[in-house]
Design an enzyme around this catalytic site. Structure first.
Site, PDB file in Angstrom:
ATOM      1  N   TYR A 271      -6.445  -1.025  -6.643  1.00 11.01           N
ATOM      2  CA  TYR A 271      -5.884  -2.255  -6.091  1.00 11.01           C
ATOM      3  C   TYR A 271      -5.179  -2.054  -4.757  1.00 11.01           C
ATOM      4  CZ  TYR A 271      -1.509  -1.290  -8.855  1.00 11.01           C
ATOM      5  OH  TYR A 271      -0.376  -0.757  -9.423  1.00 11.01           O
ATOM      6  N   GLU A 272      -4.820  -3.198  -4.146  1.00  7.02           N
ATOM      7  CA  GLU A 272      -4.305  -3.254  -2.777  1.00  7.02           C
ATOM      8  C   GLU A 272      -5.321  -2.705  -1.766  1.00  7.02           C
ATOM      9  OE1 GLU A 272      -1.991  -5.088  -2.798  1.00  7.02           O
ATOM     10  OE2 GLU A 272      -1.111  -4.805  -4.765  1.00  7.02           O
ATOM     11  N   GLY A 273      -6.586  -2.944  -2.028  1.00  4.73           N
ATOM     12  CA  GLY A 273      -7.655  -2.401  -1.190  1.00  4.73           C
ATOM     13  C   GLY A 273      -8.076  -1.058  -1.744  1.00  4.73           C
TER      14      GLY A 273
ATOM     15  N   ARG B 249       0.819  -1.212   0.000  1.00  2.86           N
ATOM     16  CA  ARG B 249       0.000   0.000   0.000  1.00  2.86           C
ATOM     17  C   ARG B 249       0.852   1.261   0.000  1.00  2.86           C
ATOM     18  NH1 ARG B 249      -4.683  -2.455   4.087  1.00  2.86           N
ATOM     19  NH2 ARG B 249      -5.823  -3.501   2.393  1.00  2.86           N
TER      20      ARG B 249
END
Length: 616
Positions: free
Chosen positions: A462-464, A318
Protein backbone atom coordinates in the site's frame (compact mmCIF):
# COMPACT_ATOMS: atom_id res chain seq x y z
CA UNK A 1 39.85 -10.56 14.31
CA UNK A 2 36.47 -8.81 14.12
CA UNK A 3 34.74 -11.93 12.79
CA UNK A 4 35.38 -13.73 16.08
CA UNK A 5 33.65 -10.85 17.89
CA UNK A 6 30.64 -11.17 15.57
CA UNK A 7 30.56 -14.89 16.30
CA UNK A 8 30.30 -14.21 20.03
CA UNK A 9 26.79 -14.51 21.42
CA UNK A 10 27.71 -11.72 23.87
CA UNK A 11 27.05 -9.23 21.07
CA UNK A 12 23.34 -9.94 21.37
CA UNK A 13 23.12 -9.75 25.17
CA UNK A 14 22.41 -6.26 26.50
CA UNK A 15 22.33 -4.97 30.03
CA UNK A 16 18.85 -4.79 31.56
CA UNK A 17 17.44 -6.52 28.51
CA UNK A 18 13.90 -7.82 28.91
CA UNK A 19 13.87 -11.52 28.04
CA UNK A 20 10.67 -12.27 26.20
CA UNK A 21 10.03 -14.34 23.09
CA UNK A 22 6.28 -13.69 23.36
CA UNK A 23 6.28 -10.18 24.83
CA UNK A 24 7.20 -6.84 23.27
CA UNK A 25 10.49 -5.04 23.39
CA UNK A 26 12.40 -2.65 21.15
CA UNK A 27 15.92 -1.29 21.43
CA UNK A 28 15.33 2.20 22.78
CA UNK A 29 19.08 2.46 23.45
CA UNK A 30 19.67 2.39 19.72
CA UNK A 31 16.75 4.72 19.03
CA UNK A 32 18.27 7.28 21.40
CA UNK A 33 21.73 6.75 19.91
CA UNK A 34 20.48 7.66 16.44
CA UNK A 35 18.50 10.67 17.66
CA UNK A 36 20.82 12.14 20.27
CA UNK A 37 24.35 10.94 19.41
CA UNK A 38 24.40 10.39 15.67
CA UNK A 39 21.95 13.07 14.48
CA UNK A 40 22.14 15.25 17.62
CA UNK A 41 18.59 16.46 17.04
CA UNK A 42 18.73 18.48 20.25
CA UNK A 43 21.41 20.65 18.59
CA UNK A 44 20.17 20.42 14.99
CA UNK A 45 16.76 21.81 15.98
CA UNK A 46 18.02 24.46 18.38
CA UNK A 47 16.59 27.90 17.66
CA UNK A 48 13.42 26.63 15.98
CA UNK A 49 10.70 28.38 17.94
CA UNK A 50 8.05 25.68 17.77
CA UNK A 51 10.35 23.20 19.52
CA UNK A 52 11.54 25.48 22.33
CA UNK A 53 9.43 23.70 24.94
CA UNK A 54 11.22 20.40 24.31
CA UNK A 55 14.65 19.18 25.31
CA UNK A 56 16.64 15.94 25.26
CA UNK A 57 15.27 14.80 28.62
CA UNK A 58 11.69 15.36 27.48
CA UNK A 59 12.24 13.45 24.25
CA UNK A 60 13.87 10.58 26.10
CA UNK A 61 11.11 10.40 28.70
CA UNK A 62 8.41 10.31 26.00
CA UNK A 63 10.16 7.42 24.24
CA UNK A 64 10.37 5.52 27.53
CA UNK A 65 6.72 6.20 28.35
CA UNK A 66 5.61 5.03 24.91
CA UNK A 67 7.54 1.80 25.43
CA UNK A 68 5.84 1.30 28.81
CA UNK A 69 2.38 1.83 27.31
CA UNK A 70 3.27 -0.40 24.39
CA UNK A 71 4.29 -3.25 26.66
CA UNK A 72 1.40 -2.90 29.11
CA UNK A 73 -1.48 -1.85 26.84
CA UNK A 74 -0.89 -1.88 23.09
CA UNK A 75 0.95 -5.18 22.63
CA UNK A 76 -1.62 -7.26 24.56
CA UNK A 77 -4.54 -5.95 22.46
CA UNK A 78 -2.47 -6.40 19.32
CA UNK A 79 -2.11 -10.09 20.07
CA UNK A 80 -5.68 -10.67 21.26
CA UNK A 81 -7.16 -8.61 18.44
CA UNK A 82 -5.38 -10.70 15.83
CA UNK A 83 -6.36 -13.97 17.54
CA UNK A 84 -10.03 -12.92 17.68
CA UNK A 85 -10.18 -12.46 13.91
CA UNK A 86 -10.07 -8.70 13.85
CA UNK A 87 -12.76 -6.21 12.88
CA UNK A 88 -16.41 -7.12 12.28
CA UNK A 89 -18.82 -5.64 9.75
CA UNK A 90 -22.37 -5.51 11.09
CA UNK A 91 -24.16 -4.12 8.06
CA UNK A 92 -25.79 -0.70 7.85
CA UNK A 93 -22.34 0.85 7.55
CA UNK A 94 -21.14 -0.21 11.00
CA UNK A 95 -17.75 -1.70 11.85
CA UNK A 96 -16.45 -2.66 15.29
CA UNK A 97 -12.86 -3.25 16.32
CA UNK A 98 -11.75 -6.15 18.56
CA UNK A 99 -12.31 -6.17 22.29
CA UNK A 100 -9.98 -3.79 24.09
CA UNK A 101 -9.28 -1.62 21.07
CA UNK A 102 -11.56 1.31 22.01
CA UNK A 103 -9.93 1.47 25.45
CA UNK A 104 -6.41 1.19 24.02
CA UNK A 105 -7.15 3.84 21.40
CA UNK A 106 -8.41 6.19 24.11
CA UNK A 107 -5.16 5.75 26.03
CA UNK A 108 -3.19 6.35 22.83
CA UNK A 109 -5.11 9.55 22.12
CA UNK A 110 -4.96 10.87 25.68
CA UNK A 111 -1.19 10.25 25.72
CA UNK A 112 -0.70 12.56 22.74
CA UNK A 113 0.26 9.71 20.41
CA UNK A 114 -2.15 10.69 17.61
CA UNK A 115 -1.14 14.26 16.79
CA UNK A 116 2.54 13.67 17.44
CA UNK A 117 4.04 16.17 15.02
CA UNK A 118 1.31 18.71 14.26
CA UNK A 119 1.00 22.31 15.37
CA UNK A 120 0.35 22.71 19.09
CA UNK A 121 -2.16 25.50 18.49
CA UNK A 122 -4.37 22.86 16.88
CA UNK A 123 -4.13 20.42 19.78
CA UNK A 124 -1.14 18.42 18.57
CA UNK A 125 1.83 17.33 20.68
CA UNK A 126 4.08 19.26 18.30
CA UNK A 127 7.17 17.06 18.32
CA UNK A 128 9.89 17.41 15.67
CA UNK A 129 9.45 14.81 12.96
CA UNK A 130 12.45 12.55 13.77
CA UNK A 131 11.38 12.26 17.43
CA UNK A 132 7.76 11.71 16.41
CA UNK A 133 9.01 9.03 14.03
CA UNK A 134 10.96 7.33 16.81
CA UNK A 135 7.92 7.31 19.09
CA UNK A 136 5.85 6.07 16.17
CA UNK A 137 8.30 3.21 15.68
CA UNK A 138 7.93 2.13 19.31
CA UNK A 139 4.14 2.25 19.07
CA UNK A 140 3.90 0.63 15.65
CA UNK A 141 6.16 -2.24 16.57
CA UNK A 142 3.81 -3.10 19.42
CA UNK A 143 0.50 -2.57 17.63
CA UNK A 144 0.72 -1.99 13.87
CA UNK A 145 -3.04 -2.34 13.38
CA UNK A 146 -3.92 0.11 16.15
CA UNK A 147 -1.34 2.62 14.95
CA UNK A 148 -2.96 2.92 11.51
CA UNK A 149 -5.95 4.77 13.00
CA UNK A 150 -3.85 7.44 14.66
CA UNK A 151 -1.45 7.70 11.75
CA UNK A 152 -4.21 8.45 9.26
CA UNK A 153 -5.81 11.02 11.54
CA UNK A 154 -2.44 12.74 11.83
CA UNK A 155 -1.99 12.65 8.06
CA UNK A 156 -5.41 14.18 7.38
CA UNK A 157 -4.74 16.90 9.97
CA UNK A 158 -1.39 17.78 8.43
CA UNK A 159 -2.89 17.95 4.94
CA UNK A 160 -5.71 20.24 6.06
CA UNK A 161 -3.23 22.41 7.96
CA UNK A 162 -1.39 23.05 4.70
CA UNK A 163 -4.21 23.09 2.14
CA UNK A 164 -7.56 23.34 3.92
CA UNK A 165 -9.74 26.41 4.11
CA UNK A 166 -9.70 28.30 7.41
CA UNK A 167 -13.10 26.98 8.40
CA UNK A 168 -11.83 23.43 7.87
CA UNK A 169 -8.87 24.08 10.15
CA UNK A 170 -11.04 25.62 12.86
CA UNK A 171 -13.58 22.81 12.77
CA UNK A 172 -11.36 19.77 12.19
CA UNK A 173 -7.73 20.07 13.24
CA UNK A 174 -7.99 19.89 17.02
CA UNK A 175 -10.51 17.07 16.80
CA UNK A 176 -8.14 15.12 14.54
CA UNK A 177 -4.94 15.79 16.49
CA UNK A 178 -6.47 14.84 19.82
CA UNK A 179 -7.93 11.64 18.39
CA UNK A 180 -11.54 12.66 18.90
CA UNK A 181 -12.10 12.26 15.16
CA UNK A 182 -10.54 9.78 12.77
CA UNK A 183 -9.37 10.25 9.21
CA UNK A 184 -8.95 8.33 5.96
CA UNK A 185 -7.53 8.81 2.48
CA UNK A 186 -9.81 7.54 -0.29
CA UNK A 187 -7.97 6.95 -3.55
CA UNK A 188 -8.46 3.40 -4.78
CA UNK A 189 -11.44 2.22 -6.83
CA UNK A 190 -12.29 -1.27 -8.12
CA UNK A 191 -11.44 -0.48 -11.75
CA UNK A 192 -8.56 1.90 -11.14
CA UNK A 193 -6.28 0.47 -8.46
CA UNK A 194 -2.97 2.32 -8.48
CA UNK A 195 -3.98 4.11 -11.69
CA UNK A 196 -5.74 6.86 -9.75
CA UNK A 197 -6.33 8.95 -12.86
CA UNK A 198 -8.87 6.35 -14.03
CA UNK A 199 -11.14 7.26 -11.11
CA UNK A 200 -14.86 7.23 -11.86
CA UNK A 201 -16.08 8.89 -8.64
CA UNK A 202 -18.03 12.04 -9.51
CA UNK A 203 -18.45 15.33 -7.64
CA UNK A 204 -21.39 17.44 -8.81
CA UNK A 205 -22.04 20.99 -7.53
CA UNK A 206 -25.21 21.15 -5.42
CA UNK A 207 -27.69 23.93 -4.77
CA UNK A 208 -25.99 24.50 -1.41
CA UNK A 209 -23.07 26.93 -1.72
CA UNK A 210 -19.66 25.26 -1.49
CA UNK A 211 -21.18 21.77 -1.25
CA UNK A 212 -20.69 19.01 -3.81
CA UNK A 213 -22.54 15.71 -4.06
CA UNK A 214 -20.19 12.77 -4.50
CA UNK A 215 -21.11 9.48 -6.16
CA UNK A 216 -18.89 6.44 -6.49
CA UNK A 217 -17.12 3.62 -4.71
CA UNK A 218 -13.77 3.47 -2.96
CA UNK A 219 -12.03 0.29 -1.83
CA UNK A 220 -9.17 -0.66 0.50
CA UNK A 221 -9.92 2.32 2.75
CA UNK A 222 -8.07 1.90 6.04
CA UNK A 223 -10.25 3.04 8.94
CA UNK A 224 -13.22 3.62 6.62
CA UNK A 225 -15.37 2.95 9.65
CA UNK A 226 -14.64 1.97 13.27
CA UNK A 227 -15.96 2.39 16.80
CA UNK A 228 -12.98 4.35 18.12
CA UNK A 229 -13.82 7.97 17.28
CA UNK A 230 -16.88 10.23 17.33
CA UNK A 231 -16.56 11.13 13.67
CA UNK A 232 -14.46 10.23 10.60
CA UNK A 233 -13.18 12.65 7.96
CA UNK A 234 -12.54 11.20 4.52
CA UNK A 235 -10.25 12.79 1.94
CA UNK A 236 -11.83 11.70 -1.34
CA UNK A 237 -10.44 11.98 -4.87
CA UNK A 238 -13.17 12.62 -7.44
CA UNK A 239 -13.77 14.33 -10.79
CA UNK A 240 -15.89 17.38 -11.43
CA UNK A 241 -18.17 17.48 -14.50
CA UNK A 242 -16.21 18.12 -17.70
CA UNK A 243 -12.89 17.52 -15.92
CA UNK A 244 -10.05 16.48 -18.25
CA UNK A 245 -9.13 12.82 -18.48
CA UNK A 246 -6.43 11.31 -16.32
CA UNK A 247 -4.85 12.61 -13.16
CA UNK A 248 -5.15 16.26 -14.26
CA UNK A 249 -8.91 15.97 -13.81
CA UNK A 250 -8.71 14.80 -10.20
CA UNK A 251 -9.90 17.08 -7.39
CA UNK A 252 -9.90 16.38 -3.65
CA UNK A 253 -12.86 16.73 -1.29
CA UNK A 254 -13.42 16.67 2.47
CA UNK A 255 -16.27 14.30 3.35
CA UNK A 256 -17.45 13.94 6.94
CA UNK A 257 -19.23 10.84 8.25
CA UNK A 258 -21.58 13.18 10.10
CA UNK A 259 -22.62 16.45 8.52
CA UNK A 260 -20.93 19.51 9.99
CA UNK A 261 -24.08 21.64 10.15
CA UNK A 262 -26.56 19.46 12.04
CA UNK A 263 -24.67 16.25 12.94
CA UNK A 264 -26.92 14.09 10.76
CA UNK A 265 -25.53 11.06 8.92
CA UNK A 266 -23.85 11.89 5.63
CA UNK A 267 -24.23 9.63 2.60
CA UNK A 268 -20.91 7.76 2.96
CA UNK A 269 -21.38 4.17 4.12
CA UNK A 270 -19.27 1.05 4.47
CA UNK A 271 -20.39 -1.66 2.05
CA UNK A 272 -18.10 -4.31 3.52
CA UNK A 273 -14.65 -5.00 4.95
CA UNK A 274 -11.75 -7.05 3.65
CA UNK A 275 -10.73 -10.31 5.33
CA UNK A 276 -6.98 -9.99 5.28
CA UNK A 277 -3.76 -11.90 5.71
CA UNK A 278 -2.63 -9.54 8.47
CA UNK A 279 -3.45 -6.28 10.26
CA UNK A 280 -6.82 -7.84 10.98
CA UNK A 281 -7.74 -5.26 13.61
CA UNK A 282 -7.25 -2.42 11.11
CA UNK A 283 -10.58 -2.00 9.32
CA UNK A 284 -10.04 -2.06 5.56
CA UNK A 285 -13.34 -0.97 4.05
CA UNK A 286 -15.22 -0.56 0.81
CA UNK A 287 -17.06 2.78 0.87
CA UNK A 288 -20.20 3.65 -1.09
CA UNK A 289 -20.68 7.39 -1.63
CA UNK A 290 -24.08 8.80 -2.48
CA UNK A 291 -25.70 5.42 -3.06
CA UNK A 292 -28.79 5.84 -0.84
CA UNK A 293 -28.66 9.51 0.11
CA UNK A 294 -26.60 12.55 -0.88
CA UNK A 295 -22.94 12.46 0.11
CA UNK A 296 -21.82 15.99 0.85
CA UNK A 297 -18.23 16.98 0.16
CA UNK A 298 -16.21 20.19 0.25
CA UNK A 299 -13.52 21.05 -2.29
CA UNK A 300 -9.98 21.42 -0.91
CA UNK A 301 -7.85 23.81 -2.94
CA UNK A 302 -8.73 24.38 -6.58
CA UNK A 303 -10.32 22.07 -9.14
CA UNK A 304 -7.72 19.71 -10.59
CA UNK A 305 -5.38 20.07 -7.60
CA UNK A 306 -6.32 16.70 -6.14
CA UNK A 307 -3.19 14.74 -6.93
CA UNK A 308 -0.83 17.56 -5.98
CA UNK A 309 -2.53 18.05 -2.64
CA UNK A 310 -2.96 14.35 -1.92
CA UNK A 311 0.72 13.76 -2.49
CA UNK A 312 1.38 15.96 0.54
CA UNK A 313 -0.24 13.23 2.58
CA UNK A 314 1.05 10.39 0.41
CA UNK A 315 4.72 11.34 0.86
CA UNK A 316 4.22 11.55 4.61
CA UNK A 317 2.41 8.23 4.53
CA UNK A 318 5.20 6.59 2.52
CA UNK A 319 7.83 7.54 5.07
CA UNK A 320 5.48 6.25 7.77
CA UNK A 321 5.19 2.94 5.89
CA UNK A 322 8.97 2.71 5.96
CA UNK A 323 8.77 3.05 9.73
CA UNK A 324 6.11 0.33 9.80
CA UNK A 325 8.50 -2.04 8.04
CA UNK A 326 11.32 -1.07 10.39
CA UNK A 327 9.15 -1.34 13.51
CA UNK A 328 7.86 -4.82 12.68
CA UNK A 329 11.39 -5.96 11.90
CA UNK A 330 12.69 -4.56 15.19
CA UNK A 331 9.93 -6.26 17.19
CA UNK A 332 10.44 -9.57 15.39
CA UNK A 333 14.18 -9.40 15.99
CA UNK A 334 13.76 -8.87 19.73
CA UNK A 335 11.39 -11.85 19.95
CA UNK A 336 13.76 -14.05 17.94
CA UNK A 337 16.79 -12.99 19.96
CA UNK A 338 15.04 -13.76 23.25
CA UNK A 339 13.93 -17.15 21.93
CA UNK A 340 17.43 -17.97 20.69
CA UNK A 341 18.85 -17.27 24.15
CA UNK A 342 16.28 -19.47 25.88
CA UNK A 343 15.76 -22.38 23.47
CA UNK A 344 18.05 -25.31 24.37
CA UNK A 345 18.75 -27.56 21.41
CA UNK A 346 21.84 -29.39 20.19
CA UNK A 347 25.45 -29.07 21.23
CA UNK A 348 28.14 -26.57 20.48
CA UNK A 349 29.61 -27.03 17.00
CA UNK A 350 32.92 -27.78 18.70
CA UNK A 351 31.31 -30.76 20.46
CA UNK A 352 29.13 -32.09 17.65
CA UNK A 353 30.78 -35.53 17.74
CA UNK A 354 30.29 -35.90 21.49
CA UNK A 355 26.84 -37.45 22.23
CA UNK A 356 27.23 -36.60 25.90
CA UNK A 357 28.10 -32.96 25.38
CA UNK A 358 26.10 -30.31 27.18
CA UNK A 359 23.06 -29.06 25.25
CA UNK A 360 23.24 -25.33 24.53
CA UNK A 361 20.94 -22.46 23.64
CA UNK A 362 20.53 -22.11 19.89
CA UNK A 363 22.17 -18.68 19.99
CA UNK A 364 25.42 -20.64 20.27
CA UNK A 365 24.91 -22.05 16.76
CA UNK A 366 26.73 -20.08 14.03
CA UNK A 367 23.83 -19.93 11.56
CA UNK A 368 21.49 -18.51 14.19
CA UNK A 369 24.05 -15.82 15.06
CA UNK A 370 24.46 -15.09 11.36
CA UNK A 371 20.74 -14.47 11.02
CA UNK A 372 20.64 -12.35 14.17
CA UNK A 373 23.61 -10.28 13.01
CA UNK A 374 22.05 -9.66 9.62
CA UNK A 375 18.82 -8.59 11.30
CA UNK A 376 20.59 -6.33 13.80
CA UNK A 377 22.72 -4.52 11.22
CA UNK A 378 19.86 -4.04 8.78
CA UNK A 379 17.46 -2.72 11.42
CA UNK A 380 19.94 -0.26 12.89
CA UNK A 381 20.97 1.15 9.50
CA UNK A 382 17.36 1.38 8.33
CA UNK A 383 16.59 3.33 11.50
CA UNK A 384 19.43 5.72 10.76
CA UNK A 385 18.27 6.24 7.16
CA UNK A 386 14.65 6.93 8.09
CA UNK A 387 15.40 9.24 11.01
CA UNK A 388 17.93 11.17 8.94
CA UNK A 389 15.33 11.70 6.22
CA UNK A 390 12.87 12.93 8.84
CA UNK A 391 15.43 15.38 10.24
CA UNK A 392 16.06 16.81 6.78
CA UNK A 393 12.31 17.19 6.35
CA UNK A 394 11.84 19.25 9.51
CA UNK A 395 14.94 21.32 8.74
CA UNK A 396 13.60 22.04 5.26
CA UNK A 397 10.25 23.13 6.68
CA UNK A 398 11.85 25.32 9.37
CA UNK A 399 14.65 27.18 7.61
CA UNK A 400 14.35 30.72 6.27
CA UNK A 401 17.10 30.02 3.75
CA UNK A 402 15.31 29.19 0.51
CA UNK A 403 18.33 27.47 -1.04
CA UNK A 404 18.76 25.26 2.04
CA UNK A 405 15.06 24.46 2.03
CA UNK A 406 15.13 23.37 -1.60
CA UNK A 407 18.26 21.28 -1.17
CA UNK A 408 17.06 19.43 1.91
CA UNK A 409 13.56 18.90 0.54
CA UNK A 410 15.02 17.55 -2.70
CA UNK A 411 17.05 15.01 -0.71
CA UNK A 412 13.93 14.03 1.24
CA UNK A 413 12.03 13.48 -2.01
CA UNK A 414 14.91 11.48 -3.49
CA UNK A 415 15.10 9.17 -0.48
CA UNK A 416 11.37 8.81 0.22
CA UNK A 417 10.88 5.93 -2.29
CA UNK A 418 13.87 4.16 -0.73
CA UNK A 419 12.64 4.71 2.83
CA UNK A 420 9.26 3.27 1.86
CA UNK A 421 10.32 0.40 -0.37
CA UNK A 422 13.63 -0.74 1.08
CA UNK A 423 12.38 -0.53 4.66
CA UNK A 424 9.18 -2.45 3.92
CA UNK A 425 10.93 -5.13 1.85
CA UNK A 426 13.66 -5.58 4.44
CA UNK A 427 11.06 -5.54 7.19
CA UNK A 428 9.33 -8.52 5.61
CA UNK A 429 12.63 -10.34 5.02
CA UNK A 430 13.67 -9.83 8.64
CA UNK A 431 10.29 -10.98 9.95
CA UNK A 432 10.58 -14.21 7.94
CA UNK A 433 14.15 -14.66 9.17
CA UNK A 434 12.91 -14.24 12.73
CA UNK A 435 10.34 -16.96 12.07
CA UNK A 436 13.17 -19.18 10.84
CA UNK A 437 14.95 -18.81 14.17
CA UNK A 438 11.83 -20.02 15.96
CA UNK A 439 11.78 -23.10 13.74
CA UNK A 440 8.51 -25.01 13.77
CA UNK A 441 7.22 -22.97 16.69
CA UNK A 442 7.48 -19.83 14.58
CA UNK A 443 4.87 -21.24 12.22
CA UNK A 444 2.33 -21.51 15.03
CA UNK A 445 0.28 -18.89 16.82
CA UNK A 446 1.94 -19.74 20.12
CA UNK A 447 4.65 -17.19 19.33
CA UNK A 448 4.26 -13.82 17.60
CA UNK A 449 6.66 -14.61 14.74
CA UNK A 450 3.98 -15.54 12.23
CA UNK A 451 1.89 -12.46 13.07
CA UNK A 452 4.87 -10.21 12.43
CA UNK A 453 5.21 -11.78 8.97
CA UNK A 454 1.53 -11.39 8.14
CA UNK A 455 1.22 -7.86 9.49
CA UNK A 456 4.27 -6.38 7.76
CA UNK A 457 3.69 -7.79 4.26
CA UNK A 458 1.12 -5.13 3.38
CA UNK A 459 3.76 -2.41 3.81
CA UNK A 460 5.31 -3.23 0.43
CA UNK A 461 1.91 -3.01 -1.25
CA UNK A 462 0.00 0.00 0.00
CA UNK A 463 0.73 3.71 -0.41
CA UNK A 464 1.97 2.84 -3.90
CA UNK A 465 3.47 -0.61 -4.43
CA UNK A 466 7.22 -0.85 -4.23
CA UNK A 467 7.40 -1.23 -7.98
CA UNK A 468 5.66 2.13 -8.34
CA UNK A 469 8.11 3.62 -5.84
CA UNK A 470 10.99 2.36 -7.97
CA UNK A 471 9.47 3.91 -11.10
CA UNK A 472 9.06 7.18 -9.22
CA UNK A 473 12.70 7.05 -8.15
CA UNK A 474 14.06 6.40 -11.64
CA UNK A 475 11.50 8.34 -13.65
CA UNK A 476 11.23 11.47 -11.48
CA UNK A 477 13.51 11.73 -8.48
CA UNK A 478 16.78 10.76 -10.19
CA UNK A 479 16.07 13.27 -12.96
CA UNK A 480 15.30 16.13 -10.56
CA UNK A 481 17.35 19.26 -11.25
CA UNK A 482 19.11 17.50 -14.09
CA UNK A 483 20.49 14.82 -11.77
CA UNK A 484 22.02 17.35 -9.36
CA UNK A 485 20.02 16.07 -6.37
CA UNK A 486 21.54 12.61 -6.81
CA UNK A 487 24.97 14.23 -7.12
CA UNK A 488 24.34 16.10 -3.87
CA UNK A 489 23.53 12.83 -2.13
CA UNK A 490 26.76 11.32 -3.47
CA UNK A 491 28.71 14.28 -2.11
CA UNK A 492 27.20 13.82 1.37
CA UNK A 493 28.07 10.12 1.16
CA UNK A 494 31.66 10.95 0.28
CA UNK A 495 31.90 13.17 3.37
CA UNK A 496 30.71 10.31 5.60
CA UNK A 497 33.16 7.93 3.92
CA UNK A 498 36.02 10.36 4.46
CA UNK A 499 35.10 10.83 8.12
CA UNK A 500 35.06 7.06 8.61
CA UNK A 501 38.45 6.67 6.98
CA UNK A 502 39.86 9.42 9.18
CA UNK A 503 39.24 7.26 12.26
CA UNK A 504 42.02 4.91 11.13
CA UNK A 505 39.85 1.92 12.05
CA UNK A 506 37.54 1.64 9.03
CA UNK A 507 39.86 1.85 6.04
CA UNK A 508 38.67 -1.32 4.31
CA UNK A 509 35.03 -0.54 4.97
CA UNK A 510 35.37 3.05 3.74
CA UNK A 511 37.13 1.89 0.56
CA UNK A 512 34.48 -0.74 -0.12
CA UNK A 513 31.68 1.79 0.37
CA UNK A 514 33.42 4.31 -1.85
CA UNK A 515 33.68 1.64 -4.54
CA UNK A 516 30.00 0.81 -4.15
CA UNK A 517 29.03 4.49 -4.49
CA UNK A 518 30.97 4.52 -7.75
CA UNK A 519 29.12 1.46 -9.02
CA UNK A 520 25.82 3.11 -8.04
CA UNK A 521 26.79 6.15 -10.09
CA UNK A 522 27.67 3.96 -13.07
CA UNK A 523 24.28 2.24 -12.91
CA UNK A 524 22.55 5.62 -12.72
CA UNK A 525 24.42 6.77 -15.82
CA UNK A 526 23.32 3.66 -17.70
CA UNK A 527 19.66 4.28 -16.86
CA UNK A 528 20.06 7.93 -17.81
CA UNK A 529 21.52 6.89 -21.15
CA UNK A 530 18.55 4.60 -21.82
CA UNK A 531 16.15 7.43 -21.03
CA UNK A 532 18.02 9.82 -23.33
CA UNK A 533 17.78 7.26 -26.11
CA UNK A 534 14.02 7.00 -25.60
CA UNK A 535 14.22 3.45 -24.22
CA UNK A 536 11.90 4.10 -21.27
CA UNK A 537 10.83 0.47 -21.05
CA UNK A 538 14.44 -0.60 -20.73
CA UNK A 539 15.02 1.91 -17.95
CA UNK A 540 11.87 0.98 -16.06
CA UNK A 541 12.68 -2.70 -16.41
CA UNK A 542 15.61 -1.99 -14.11
CA UNK A 543 13.83 0.44 -11.77
CA UNK A 544 13.37 -2.02 -8.90
CA UNK A 545 16.91 -3.46 -9.17
CA UNK A 546 18.23 0.11 -9.13
CA UNK A 547 16.21 1.03 -6.05
CA UNK A 548 17.53 -2.07 -4.27
CA UNK A 549 21.07 -1.15 -5.33
CA UNK A 550 20.61 2.40 -4.06
CA UNK A 551 19.16 1.18 -0.76
CA UNK A 552 22.03 -1.26 -0.26
CA UNK A 553 24.58 1.53 -0.71
CA UNK A 554 22.65 4.00 1.46
CA UNK A 555 22.68 1.55 4.37
CA UNK A 556 26.44 1.06 3.95
CA UNK A 557 26.96 4.80 4.32
CA UNK A 558 24.79 4.88 7.44
CA UNK A 559 26.69 1.93 8.93
CA UNK A 560 29.92 3.86 8.43
CA UNK A 561 28.49 7.03 9.94
CA UNK A 562 27.26 5.18 13.02
CA UNK A 563 30.61 3.42 13.45
CA UNK A 564 32.41 6.78 13.18
CA UNK A 565 30.25 8.24 15.94
CA UNK A 566 30.79 5.14 18.08
CA UNK A 567 34.58 5.24 17.69
CA UNK A 568 34.61 8.82 18.91
CA UNK A 569 32.32 7.94 21.83
CA UNK A 570 34.66 5.11 22.89
CA UNK A 571 37.34 7.73 23.55
CA UNK A 572 35.33 9.07 26.48
CA UNK A 573 36.69 8.70 29.98
CA UNK A 574 33.55 7.50 31.72
CA UNK A 575 32.07 5.05 29.23
CA UNK A 576 30.13 2.32 31.04
CA UNK A 577 30.72 -1.32 30.20
CA UNK A 578 27.26 -1.53 28.66
CA UNK A 579 27.89 1.49 26.45
CA UNK A 580 31.32 0.19 25.51
CA UNK A 581 29.71 -3.03 24.28
CA UNK A 582 27.06 -1.04 22.44
CA UNK A 583 29.58 1.18 20.63
CA UNK A 584 31.75 -1.79 19.80
CA UNK A 585 28.67 -3.34 18.22
CA UNK A 586 28.33 -0.31 15.95
CA UNK A 587 31.88 -0.77 14.68
CA UNK A 588 31.19 -4.46 14.10
CA UNK A 589 28.01 -3.51 12.23
CA UNK A 590 30.03 -1.56 9.67
CA UNK A 591 32.53 -4.39 9.25
CA UNK A 592 29.79 -7.00 8.90
CA UNK A 593 27.79 -4.97 6.42
CA UNK A 594 30.85 -4.21 4.31
CA UNK A 595 31.90 -7.86 4.16
CA UNK A 596 28.51 -9.57 3.88
CA UNK A 597 25.89 -7.18 2.44
CA UNK A 598 27.72 -4.57 0.41
CA UNK A 599 29.28 -6.91 -2.21
CA UNK A 600 25.77 -7.42 -3.61
CA UNK A 601 25.81 -3.78 -4.74
CA UNK A 602 28.60 -4.45 -7.21
CA UNK A 603 26.72 -7.40 -8.68
CA UNK A 604 23.49 -5.44 -8.94
CA UNK A 605 25.25 -2.54 -10.64
CA UNK A 606 26.94 -4.80 -13.17
CA UNK A 607 23.62 -6.46 -13.98
CA UNK A 608 21.98 -3.08 -14.60
CA UNK A 609 24.88 -1.97 -16.80
CA UNK A 610 24.49 -5.12 -18.91
CA UNK A 611 20.87 -4.47 -19.85
CA UNK A 612 21.84 -3.05 -23.22
CA UNK A 613 22.71 -6.60 -24.26
CA UNK A 614 19.57 -8.20 -22.86
CA UNK A 615 15.92 -7.74 -23.75
CA UNK A 616 12.78 -8.89 -21.92
Amino acid sequence: DWSSDVCSSDLFIQENEMDGSTSYNIDTRDIKFVLFEQLKVQDALEGIERFEDFDLETYSAMIDETLRLSQEVFWPVNRSGDASGGCVFHGEGKVTTPEGYPEAYKIMAESGLVGLSGDQKWGATGLPEPVAMAIGEVLTGAAPALSTYGGLSRGVANLLAHHGAEWMKEKCLENLNTGLWGGTMCLTEPGAGSSVGDSLTKAVPSDEEGVYHLEGEKIFITGGDQDLTENILHLVLAKLPDAPAGSKGISIFLVSKYNFDDGSRNGVYVAGIEHKMGLKASATCALALGADQPCKGYLIGNPGDGMRIMFHMMNEARIAVGIQGLASAAAAYENAKAYAKARIQGTSIKEFKNPNAERVAIIEHPDVRRMLMNMKVTIETLRSMNYTTALRLVQAESTHDEDERKQKMALVELLTPICKSFSSDKGYEIATEAMQIFGGYGYTGEYPAEQHVRDVKIASIYEGTNGIQAMDLVGRKMRAQGGMVFMTWMQTAQKDIAAAKATGQLDAEADATNKAVGFLGAAAMQLGKLGAEGNLEGAMLQATPFLNLFGTVVLAVHALDQATVAIEALKGENVSEGDRKFYKGKVLNAKWYSANNLPAAVAMSKAIQEIGRAHV
